[in-house]
Design an enzyme around this catalytic site. Structure first.
Site, PDB file in Angstrom:
ATOM      1  N   GLU A  35       0.827  -1.209   0.000  1.00  0.00           N
ATOM      2  CA  GLU A  35       0.000   0.000   0.000  1.00  0.00           C
ATOM      3  C   GLU A  35       0.861   1.260   0.000  1.00  0.00           C
ATOM      4  O   GLU A  35       0.535   2.248  -0.670  1.00  0.00           O
ATOM      5  CB  GLU A  35      -0.937   0.001   1.206  1.00  0.00           C
ATOM      6  CG  GLU A  35      -2.107  -0.949   1.087  1.00  0.00           C
ATOM      7  CD  GLU A  35      -3.031  -0.606  -0.062  1.00  0.00           C
ATOM      8  OE1 GLU A  35      -3.384   0.578  -0.216  1.00  0.00           O
ATOM      9  OE2 GLU A  35      -3.397  -1.521  -0.826  1.00  0.00           O
ATOM     10  N   CYS A 190     -12.566   1.971 -14.868  1.00  0.00           N
ATOM     11  CA  CYS A 190     -12.858   3.379 -14.567  1.00  0.00           C
ATOM     12  C   CYS A 190     -11.578   4.206 -14.572  1.00  0.00           C
ATOM     13  O   CYS A 190     -11.320   4.999 -13.668  1.00  0.00           O
ATOM     14  CB  CYS A 190     -13.572   3.490 -13.219  1.00  0.00           C
ATOM     15  SG  CYS A 190     -14.466   5.052 -12.987  1.00  0.00           S
TER      16      CYS A 190
END
Length: 352
Positions: A35, A190
């Site tokens: 992350e 997207c």
């Protein structure tokens, strides 16, 4: 609300990414490292860095015990080096305060250096299946289009609306899969420039699609002209080695090794004397521009080919390193340093 998450999860079951390196034998540590690396960096770029990093720093304790130089060395090329410094500091806190185990409480996690609300939620949901919403760049794009939320997500009011929506849509069950799916959706269908709305699992309720305004969301960051700065970087060379110094721990390229700098070429002689360099021949290397988020830096590199061994300089020698190009040291290098070393390897040089 449940229809949205149900459609997202169904899409994830069919199309979501499930074999990324940090998804295999998943732990809080592996998810945390991934992350942090994925902040402002694409998956394809991160994968090889992640694999090398985890091979060297196999757990939190090995990361915490390692010298900062070695941590930065394994980060060299990824950029945004504060991420690596904070990762190292956080690992030391976890080692000292949590017996080397990644904490379970959200408040404990978000208090660690370099971990914000979304990153804390991602690690705890993906690795421990706790119920936390996330809001990274990909998720912001999906949600802002789905509800046609205008404005730049970096603005507090816009971010607040997106957080409220993220929390409302996050399901109670399969939180890890849902959050991974939202990140995957934002990174694939997207996407910023070419969204594939026909294949999107939630296109029926997407306000941006229904009004054919996908490219208006999310709003763009207000543009501003970046200031232009200039520097002269000095590359003293002796017997195949180049002089570096360790930069201060904070600020530009904090904690990395780089070249001494002066503002103007007229200052080269004074700096050379300060460094204990006497006889040398100066060779101008190709100038280039390095862009930061907040300014452009124009760099003029000067190779100083020493004709006599360096004397003891007036600077702190414990912060100096004669970097052997044939046997590179395991230290973190600033991006222009790496670039110039690559240039030197292709430049015909005189023998000292």
């Amino acid at each position: 609300m449940t229809e949205f998450s149900d459609n997202i999860l169904q899409w994830f079951d069919d199309h979501g990414r499930k074999d990324l390196p940090w998804q295999l034998n998943k732990t809080a540590y592996s998810v945390w490292v991934s992350e942090i690396m994925l902040q402002q960096t694409q998956v394809s770029t991160v994968i090889p860095y992640y694999q090398r990093f985890m091979q060297r720093f196999t757990d939190i304790k090995s990361l915490a015990d390692a010298p900062e130089d070695e941590v930065l060395h394994h980060w060299t090329g990824l950029g945004y080096y504060a991420r690596a410094r904070n990762l190292h500091k956080a690992a030391q806190i976890i080692r000292d305060q949590y017996q080397g185990r990644f904490p379970d409480e959200f408040e404990q996690v978000v208090a660690l250096p370099g971990i914000g609300r979304s990153t804390a939620g991602a690690v705890l949901s993906l690795a421990k299946n706790q119920h936390h919403a996330i809001l990274d760049g990909n998720v912001k794009r999906v949600l802002s289009r789905y509800r046609a939320i205008g404005g730049w997500p970096g603005e507090k009011a816009v971010e607040k609306r997106l957080w409220q929506l993220a929390q409302a849509l996050t399901p109670q069950q399969r939180v890890a899969d849902y959050n991974q799916a939202m990140m995957d959706l934002g990174a694939s269908l997207c996407s910023r420039s070419k969204p594939d709305c026909e294949a999107c699992p939630v296109n029926a309720g997407c306000k941006a699609r229904l009004s054919d305004r996908q490219h208006e969301f999310p709003g763009k960051k207000p543009r501003k002209t970046l200031p232009e700065k200039h520097t002269v970087m000095l590359l003293p060379s002796w017997q195949g080695q180049i002089l570096l110094y360790k930069r201060p721990p904070s600020g530009l390229w904090g904690g990395l090794w780089g070249f001494y700098e002066v503002e103007h070429p007229q200052q080269v002689a004074a700096m050379a004397e300060k460094l204990g360099l006497s006889l040398f021949e100066t060779l101008e290397l190709e100038p280039f521009r390095h862009t930061f988020s907040h300014f452009h830096l124009h760099i003029q590199p000067l190779l100083l080919e020493l004709k006599a061994p360096p004397n003891a300089g007036a600077v702190h020698e414990d912060q100096q390193l004669w970097y052997d190009l044939s046997k590179p040291a395991n230290v973190g290098l600033a991006a222009p340093t790496s670039k110039l070393f690559s240039t030197l390897s292709k430049t015909p040089r005189q023998q000292n």
